[in-house]
Design a protein around this motif. Structure first.
Motif, PDB file in Angstrom:
ATOM      1  N   SER A  38      13.832  -1.476   4.909  1.00  0.00           N
ATOM      2  CA  SER A  38      13.697  -1.140   6.321  1.00  0.00           C
ATOM      3  C   SER A  38      14.984  -1.508   7.046  1.00  0.00           C
ATOM      4  N   ASN A  40      17.349  -2.652  10.473  1.00  0.00           N
ATOM      5  CA  ASN A  40      17.504  -3.400  11.709  1.00  0.00           C
ATOM      6  C   ASN A  40      18.778  -2.911  12.383  1.00  0.00           C
ATOM      7  N   ASP A  64      16.490  -6.044   4.411  1.00  0.00           N
ATOM      8  CA  ASP A  64      15.029  -6.056   4.355  1.00  0.00           C
ATOM      9  C   ASP A  64      14.488  -5.058   3.347  1.00  0.00           C
ATOM     10  N   GLU A 136       6.314   0.090   2.305  1.00  0.00           N
ATOM     11  CA  GLU A 136       7.098   0.283   3.521  1.00  0.00           C
ATOM     12  C   GLU A 136       6.739  -0.746   4.586  1.00  0.00           C
ATOM     13  N   GLN A 137       5.467  -1.058   4.728  1.00  0.00           N
ATOM     14  CA  GLN A 137       5.063  -2.076   5.693  1.00  0.00           C
ATOM     15  C   GLN A 137       5.612  -3.449   5.306  1.00  0.00           C
ATOM     16  N   SER A 140       9.273  -4.167   6.095  1.00  0.00           N
ATOM     17  CA  SER A 140       9.652  -4.365   7.499  1.00  0.00           C
ATOM     18  C   SER A 140       9.645  -5.832   7.919  1.00  0.00           C
ATOM     19  N   GLY A 171      11.674  -3.027  16.465  1.00  0.00           N
ATOM     20  CA  GLY A 171      10.971  -3.825  15.475  1.00  0.00           C
ATOM     21  C   GLY A 171      10.568  -5.207  15.943  1.00  0.00           C
ATOM     22  N   PRO A 305       2.173  -3.763  10.066  1.00  0.00           N
ATOM     23  CA  PRO A 305       3.382  -3.404  10.818  1.00  0.00           C
ATOM     24  C   PRO A 305       3.376  -1.931  11.202  1.00  0.00           C
ATOM     25  N   ILE A 307       5.201   1.426  11.416  1.00  0.00           N
ATOM     26  CA  ILE A 307       6.317   2.167  10.815  1.00  0.00           C
ATOM     27  C   ILE A 307       6.432   3.503  11.524  1.00  0.00           C
ATOM     28  N   HIS A 328      13.236   5.240  17.919  1.00  0.00           N
ATOM     29  CA  HIS A 328      12.096   4.792  17.115  1.00  0.00           C
ATOM     30  C   HIS A 328      11.155   3.884  17.904  1.00  0.00           C
ATOM     31  N   LYS A 331       9.335   0.149  13.342  1.00  0.00           N
ATOM     32  CA  LYS A 331      10.322   0.042  12.276  1.00  0.00           C
ATOM     33  C   LYS A 331      10.630   1.389  11.628  1.00  0.00           C
ATOM     34  N   ALA A 333      11.795   2.933   7.911  1.00  0.00           N
ATOM     35  CA  ALA A 333      11.766   2.539   6.505  1.00  0.00           C
ATOM     36  C   ALA A 333      12.453   3.565   5.629  1.00  0.00           C
TER      37      ALA A 333
END
Length: 336
Positions: A38, A40, A64, A136-137, A140, A171, A305, A307, A328, A331, A333
């Motif tokens: 993911s 940042n 991440d 994917e979760q 994050s 995020g 989370p 996404i 976005h 997050k 991904a």
């Protein structure tokens, strides 16, 4: 194995695919086959050379991710092949206070990052994934989620009934909203998008403010809190928002300084800090111990989370472009 690296010079155009040898674990090391990563905003800054232009190139970026342990070295006892894990953001910050040595252990900067099909890590540098999360979760969590957790619960000592102001819907801010709601706090969310504010309400935001139509957003914050101000501000804007955050926080409240999305050289009066006895606390992600505490809370409450969008591995550059655009919610991904 395939990876992406910043090659030759900094810049988004310098992020290109590269072939690297498969890693072999030494004593105390593990090899993780990455399933997802993911992004940042730090990753955009690193790639463009704005975070630290002295980082050595070529550099595999991103801090991440989540994956599966596929090989372990001699003496490894914390994990075994088949375990689902996340790397911790700062590989040297296991517990205790931050120190100069621990600062220099961040992935995707001082150390190679996770935008690679396999990564080599110390066994102390990974944590178990909450079992209910998708790859994917889980990916994050290492930076944004731990940062929000540290700001609210470790440094912030958040309690039920507190009021939290979070800026934007990226995020860190969305994790702060979710965590604060778990603790029974009221959350005010700011954004320039009414659509995003409506989504924030669906996640439990108490009140929302569009800072584009209400640029003096500290005024309605005061009204909502009967003139007292909020207990906590999750400050991700930087120079462009800090003055208003200091006006929005109550006497004796806390401003957690996390991001610099609007700049890093504020010209502001420090009188509110002194006269209101505000605690302004810098937050640099957090330790493995914080990550593990957070994961227990995530698992116990079934938190998931948010996404916004998932890009395939081959479109890593496009994912960074999307991050830079700021469009976005939650997050972004990358699926390997």
């Amino acid at each position: 194995m395939k990876a992406f690296a910043i090659q030759g010079s900094f810049g988004l155009d310098a992020l290109r695919p590269i072939e690297l040898p498969d890693p072999k674990p030494g004593p105390g090391q593990v090899v993780v086959k990455m399933k997802a990563a993911s992004l940042n905003f730090r990753d955009v800054l690193v790639t463009k050379g704005l975070y630290n232009p002295k980082f050595k190139l070529p550099l595999v970026p991103l801090s991440d991710g989540a994956g599966e342990v596929v090989d372990v070295g001699q003496g490894v006892t914390r994990v075994k092949p088949g375990d689902r894990v996340c790397p911790i953001f700062n590989q040297r910050w296991i517990d205790g206070a931050l120190s100069p040595a621990k600062v220099r252990g961040a992935l995707g900067g001082e150390l190679p990052g996770v935008l690679s099909e396999q990564v080599l890590l110390g066994e102390d540098g990974v944590v178990a994934v909450p079992p209910h999360l998708t790859d994917e979760q889980a990916a994050s969590l290492p930076c944004a989620a731990v940062t929000a957790w540290n700001a609210l619960f470790v440094e912030g000592r958040l309690k039920a009934g507190d009021t939290v102001l979070v800026q934007g819907t990226g995020g860190v801010s969305i994790f702060a909203l979710q965590f604060a709601r778990l603790a029974g706090a009221r959350v005010i969310v700011t954004s320039s998008s009414d659509e995003k504010l409506e989504r924030a309400r669906s996640l439990g935001a108490w009140e929302t403010i569009n800072y584009r139509t209400t640029p003096d957003w500290d005024a309605p914050v005061a009204s909502l809190t009967r003139g007292e101000g909020v207990d906590h501000v999750v400050e991700v804007g930087g120079a462009g928002t800090l003055a208003r955050s200091l006006r929005a926080v109550r006497i004796g409240g806390r401003v957690s300084l996390i991001g610099v999305l609007s700049g890093s050289a504020p010209e502001l009066s420090l009188f509110p800090v002194v006269m209101k006895q505000v605690t302004a606390q810098g937050i640099f992600v957090g330790s493995r111990a914080m990550f593990e505490d957070m994961n227990r809370a995530i698992a116990a409450n079934g938190l998931r989370p948010v996404i916004d969008r998932v890009f395939p591995f081959a479109e890593a550059r496009q994912a960074l472009d999307f991050m830079e655009s700021g469009g976005h919610f939650g997050k972004i991904a990358i699926r390997f």
